[in-house]
Design an enzyme around this catalytic site. Structure first.
Site, PDB file in Angstrom:
ATOM      1  N   TRP A   1      -8.279  -6.361   0.544  1.00 39.62           N
ATOM      2  CA  TRP A   1      -8.698  -7.747   0.339  1.00 39.62           C
ATOM      3  C   TRP A   1      -8.763  -8.088  -1.152  1.00 39.62           C
ATOM      4  CZ3 TRP A   1     -12.521 -10.204   4.295  1.00 39.62           C
ATOM      5  CH2 TRP A   1     -12.173  -9.831   5.598  1.00 39.62           C
TER       6      TRP A   1
ATOM      7  N   THR B   1       4.068  -5.213  -0.556  1.00 43.73           N
ATOM      8  CA  THR B   1       2.826  -5.726   0.033  1.00 43.73           C
ATOM      9  C   THR B   1       3.028  -6.899   0.981  1.00 43.73           C
ATOM     10  OG1 THR B   1       2.483  -7.141  -1.899  1.00 43.73           O
ATOM     11  CG2 THR B   1       1.459  -4.957  -1.935  1.00 43.73           C
TER      12      THR B   1
ATOM     13  N   GLY C   1       2.071  -6.532 -11.630  1.00 41.24           N
ATOM     14  CA  GLY C   1       1.341  -7.090 -10.506  1.00 41.24           C
ATOM     15  C   GLY C   1      -0.106  -7.405 -10.857  1.00 41.24           C
TER      16      GLY C   1
ATOM     17  N   ASP D   1      12.362   1.635 -11.122  1.00 37.86           N
ATOM     18  CA  ASP D   1      12.489   1.743  -9.675  1.00 37.86           C
ATOM     19  C   ASP D   1      11.827   3.052  -9.262  1.00 37.86           C
ATOM     20  OD1 ASP D   1      13.224   2.119  -7.050  1.00 37.86           O
ATOM     21  OD2 ASP D   1      15.385   1.961  -7.398  1.00 37.86           O
TER      22      ASP D   1
ATOM     23  N   LEU E   1      -3.050  -6.076  -9.841  1.00 38.32           N
ATOM     24  CA  LEU E   1      -3.831  -4.919 -10.242  1.00 38.32           C
ATOM     25  C   LEU E   1      -3.261  -4.286 -11.501  1.00 38.32           C
ATOM     26  CD1 LEU E   1      -6.051  -2.834  -9.856  1.00 38.32           C
ATOM     27  CD2 LEU E   1      -4.546  -1.630  -8.246  1.00 38.32           C
TER      28      LEU E   1
ATOM     29  N   TYR F   1       3.694  -2.057   7.638  1.00 40.00           N
ATOM     30  CA  TYR F   1       3.110  -1.896   6.306  1.00 40.00           C
ATOM     31  C   TYR F   1       2.156  -0.704   6.281  1.00 40.00           C
ATOM     32  CZ  TYR F   1       0.010  -2.864   2.343  1.00 40.00           C
ATOM     33  OH  TYR F   1      -0.747  -2.751   1.202  1.00 40.00           O
TER      34      TYR F   1
ATOM     35  N   LYS G   1       2.489   2.887   4.141  1.00 42.12           N
ATOM     36  CA  LYS G   1       1.459   3.303   3.179  1.00 42.12           C
ATOM     37  C   LYS G   1       0.849   4.642   3.590  1.00 42.12           C
ATOM     38  CE  LYS G   1       0.025   1.214   0.069  1.00 42.12           C
ATOM     39  NZ  LYS G   1       0.399   1.211  -1.377  1.00 42.12           N
TER      40      LYS G   1
ATOM     41  N   ASP H   1      -6.426  -0.322   3.181  1.00 40.83           N
ATOM     42  CA  ASP H   1      -7.190  -0.236   4.421  1.00 40.83           C
ATOM     43  C   ASP H   1      -6.295  -0.276   5.656  1.00 40.83           C
ATOM     44  OD1 ASP H   1      -6.756  -2.975   3.481  1.00 40.83           O
ATOM     45  OD2 ASP H   1      -7.810  -3.606   5.299  1.00 40.83           O
TER      46      ASP H   1
ATOM     47  N   ALA I   1       3.962  -1.459  -5.080  1.00 46.99           N
ATOM     48  CA  ALA I   1       3.890  -1.465  -3.620  1.00 46.99           C
ATOM     49  C   ALA I   1       4.688  -2.621  -3.048  1.00 46.99           C
ATOM     50  CB  ALA I   1       2.432  -1.571  -3.157  1.00 46.99           C
TER      51      ALA I   1
END
Length: 283
Positions: free
Chosen positions: A148, A59, A11, A35, A13, A122, A126, A99, A57
């Site tokens: 963001w 997302t 991903g 997984d 990040l 979501y 989380k 956030d 994640a």
């Protein structure tokens, strides 16, 4: 030598974490490789590693409203499995959260220990992931909340705005959602700095400093890439009705970094300028 495992490594990040850890002993596993909900596979992957950084994640915020079980599997059960495996192996765990665990009704930056109050599926999943980690590995884990995000390795809002500028005379962007645009390159380096400093276990807010609306962010993007910011027009969230509610105020406080003796991440405008200079938003 410290041995690192990155999950969700393919991903946006995850790719920047690999860059931030260049030259070290790193195993990078994407979704196709591991997984995170498979306890047996995770235990085998964690074995032999000292630090696990979980950037895996679900997302898709809007899709999560109708596929909460799928989101829960990755965002809640996955962290629980990783916390169990790292605890058993004597390894440390860094988990990237969001956030969206807050409801966005605040008027001052959310503290790291502010009560969780997610608005949608979501955020609920989380938040459940965070709670699972705190219950299982409170003394050997770091939860780093991000928000963001934009970066070089994947679709994101900043790249979308640059792309739209090529096909639209103007773009309309909301002014009533405020947060902290955050470069994944900065976040990856901050996570590595946290690990290198052996910062205390706990919750940290991994966002660039300052604050701005999506409108502010877009005007700054246009300015930095050499486009006319007057092409960005203000609107509000009523013009963009989506399945999942968005927090109106997503500004996160950064006191935990200071308590750990670390500098918080730089202002988002400075980070954006550096990201553009590095070619992050190039097609």
């Amino acid at each position: 030598m410290t041995r690192y495992l990155i999950t969700g490594a393919a991903g946006m990040l995850g790719r920047d974490l690999q860059d931030a850890l260049a030259g070290r002993d790193v195993t990078a596993l994407g979704r196709a490789d591991l997984d995170v909900t498979d306890a047996t596979a995770v235990a085998a992957a964690v074995a032999g590693h000292d630090v696990v950084i979980n950037s895996a994640a679900y997302t898709k915020v809007d899709d999560a409203e109708s596929h909460e079980d799928d989101a829960y599997a990755v965002n809640a059960r996955g962290p629980a499995v990783l916390a169990t495996a790292t605890s058993a192996a004597g390894a440390k765990l860094v988990h990237v959260s969001t956030d969206y665990v807050f409801d966005g009704t605040g008027t001052a930056p959310y503290a790291e220990d502010a009560p969780l109050a997610p608005l949608g599926a979501y955020g609920r999943t989380k938040a459940a992931g965070e709670e699972a980690i705190r219950a299982t590995a409170p003394d050997s884990s770091w939860i780093v909340r991000a928000a963001w995000l934009y970066g070089a390795h994947g679709p994101n809002f900043a790249k979308t705005m640059v792309r739209l500028a090529g096909s639209h005379d103007t773009v309309s962007v909301v002014t009533d959602q405020v947060g902290q645009p955050t470069w994944t390159g900065d976040l990856a380096r901050q996570i590595v700095a946290m690990l290198d400093a052996d910062a205390p276990a706990g919750t940290y807010h991994g966002t660039n400093g300052g604050q701005g609306s999506w409108f502010d962010f877009t005007r700054a993007i246009f300015t930095e890439v050499g486009l006319d910011p007057e092409r960005v027009l203000p609107t509000d969230s009523a013009a963009f009705v989506r399945p999942a509610p968005r927090p109106a105020y997503s500004v996160l406080g950064h006191h935990a970094w200071s308590r750990a003796g670390l500098a918080p991440m730089r202002d988002w405008r400075e980070a954006l300028r550096a990201a553009v200079e590095a070619g992050v938003l190039d097609a």
